[in-house]
Design an enzyme around this catalytic site. Sequence first.
Site, mmCIF file in Angstrom:
data_model
loop_
_atom_site.group_PDB
_atom_site.id
_atom_site.type_symbol
_atom_site.label_atom_id
_atom_site.label_comp_id
_atom_site.label_asym_id
_atom_site.label_seq_id
_atom_site.Cartn_x
_atom_site.Cartn_y
_atom_site.Cartn_z
ATOM 1 N N SER A 116 55.417 -0.709 -27.444
ATOM 2 C CA SER A 116 55.300 0.723 -27.172
ATOM 3 C C SER A 116 56.583 1.263 -26.531
ATOM 4 O O SER A 116 57.648 1.200 -27.118
ATOM 5 C CB SER A 116 54.071 0.960 -26.299
ATOM 6 O OG SER A 116 53.771 2.320 -26.180
ATOM 7 N N HIS A 139 54.069 2.038 -32.248
ATOM 8 C CA HIS A 139 52.873 2.805 -32.593
ATOM 9 C C HIS A 139 52.985 4.222 -32.053
ATOM 10 O O HIS A 139 53.838 4.512 -31.204
ATOM 11 C CB HIS A 139 51.603 2.116 -32.056
ATOM 12 C CG HIS A 139 51.548 2.003 -30.564
ATOM 13 N ND1 HIS A 139 51.380 3.094 -29.743
ATOM 14 C CD2 HIS A 139 51.643 0.926 -29.743
ATOM 15 C CE1 HIS A 139 51.359 2.706 -28.485
ATOM 16 N NE2 HIS A 139 51.523 1.392 -28.452
#
Length: 234
Positions: A116, A139
């Site tokens: 992330s 993501h």
Amino acid sequence: MEENLKQQEKTKNENEEIKEMGQLTLEQGRLHHKIHLLSIIGEIEGHESLSPNTKTTKYEHVLPKLASIEDDESVDGVMVIINTVGGDVESGLAIAEMISSLSKPTVSLVLGGSHSIGVPLAVSTDYSYIVPTGTMVIHPVRLNGLVIGAPQTYDYFQQMQDRITGFIAEHCFATQEQLEKMMMNTSMLTKDLGTILVGNQAVAEGIINEVGGIDEAMKKLHQMIEESSNDNLD
């Protein structure tokens, strides 16, 4: 006697810094370069404190330390060790921006994972490594708490994602379009969007410079420090 007391005090201070902030200054190498070791582990903590049982990296600790490193002429370079599940976007980007703006040579090493918001942190250094089993997860941005279903909310999400992919693209060889495609991938994660990259895959995608461990990372940093010193002499 006095020298022993000084050494004991130095060791005590180093142990405290490792315990409290996961940081250490290395200066015993053959080339006698003074290298600051910065660990980014667990979850990047934002404006709210997480549970005491959660391993965190606190931006209010890291940002002043990075400013101190920049102002300290005795520090030759910075090694950033990363094993993070991600965390607060604003805090993670703040740390990444600080690292990328340091005038000292910097190298990152991804161990375990850099997920992330950990991706911008991994590419924020001058050169980056990932161990063969290291993972990177790309993501979409997620927000916790109440989400208002209005166009402005979706615009905010998009702006935040653009900031993240823009920063990553600026500091590696992957394009912003390529990163957005990986971010919205629906074929890899069963219950989520995104892409998992392992070791060589992160290098093949142009996000990380090389696969390697602490040996390669330290050698590269020493080399960059030497080159930087020679440039300053010219």
